[in-house]
Design an enzyme around this catalytic site. Sequence first.
Site, PDB file in Angstrom:
ATOM      1  N   CYS A 111      -3.955  40.028  44.226  1.00 19.99           N
ATOM      2  CA  CYS A 111      -4.763  40.914  43.381  1.00 19.99           C
ATOM      3  C   CYS A 111      -4.418  40.703  41.911  1.00 19.99           C
ATOM      4  O   CYS A 111      -5.301  40.673  41.046  1.00 19.99           O
ATOM      5  CB  CYS A 111      -4.537  42.377  43.766  1.00 19.99           C
ATOM      6  SG  CYS A 111      -5.041  42.803  45.445  1.00 19.99           S
ATOM      7  N   CYS A 143       0.047  44.017  45.446  1.00 19.55           N
ATOM      8  CA  CYS A 143      -0.677  42.841  45.966  1.00 19.55           C
ATOM      9  C   CYS A 143      -0.614  41.679  44.973  1.00 19.55           C
ATOM     10  O   CYS A 143      -1.234  41.732  43.902  1.00 19.55           O
ATOM     11  CB  CYS A 143      -2.119  43.235  46.265  1.00 19.55           C
ATOM     12  SG  CYS A 143      -3.192  41.848  46.680  1.00 19.55           S
TER      13      CYS A 143
END
Length: 303
Positions: free
Chosen positions: A42, A39
């Site tokens: 993230c 991600c």
Amino acid sequence: MATLGLSEQDKKAIADFRRDVVEPSQSKLVLIDFWAEWCGPCRQLSPVIEKIAAEYADRGVMLVKINVDENRFISSQFRVQSIPTVYAFFQGQPVADLTQARTEGQYRQMLDQLLAQLPIQSEASQQAQDMAPLIAMGEDVLAAGDNERAYSVFAQLADMAPDNAEVMGGLIRTLVALGQLDEAEQLLDSLPADVTKDSHVERGRAAIALARSATPGVETGPLEARIAADPDDHEARFELSAARMANGDRDGAADALLASIERDRSWEDGKARNQLLQLFEVVGLEDPWVSNQRRRLSAILFA
């Protein structure tokens, strides 16, 4: 979370969640960051939220990161649809969704609001509770005129909590009371910018300014004679106030300033009123003496 009919892996995930999140959340605010290696957002968020968690650690905040690929069961229980997802957990329950926050400023704003509402136990709050009676003792000793002992108290507290604004403000005022104005100013200048904005430190700053304006040992007789000859000699009244302050006569200092304000409140752009307000700040705005003098000032201003 019920465990009946669950796999051993899921049972372990629940046990780990209870240990890492639920139990600490009984006294702390736990931030849960759902993330994954693949991600991109993230990875961008991680340094931000880790920095904030470290910054707020002494206020009872901790961070737990949950990899959604390795903890699918926990992620499903929270219905995580996208990542990063960030929840705040307290006393076993989610209390806020912080997912929309992306910047340090946004996280600080949200955390400050939560910490103001929740009974979080933290090192900072515990230290404040422990130090409160010691600070009160230092203030009592200083008010009683035992400046050397007050310095001893505040200096020891400053060693324990050098960033405590209330302690540093007390130490500055103690140095002023001891006549060590240069040392007081050096201490003030050495404090972090956020600490110097605190009202307790501002009170110390006002004490320095007030002490700088007062000249010890000035004879008040000649000044009183000037005022008797010319009641509108406001400079003499101002100097008389400073002399009385230097002699520890705050009642007399206030009387001189109030008399000047009553005769001409606009003298030198309100110089006498500003000096009186500075005196109030040094004594302490909650002090009964200040309350009484404020009433006298209001009676003059709104007569």
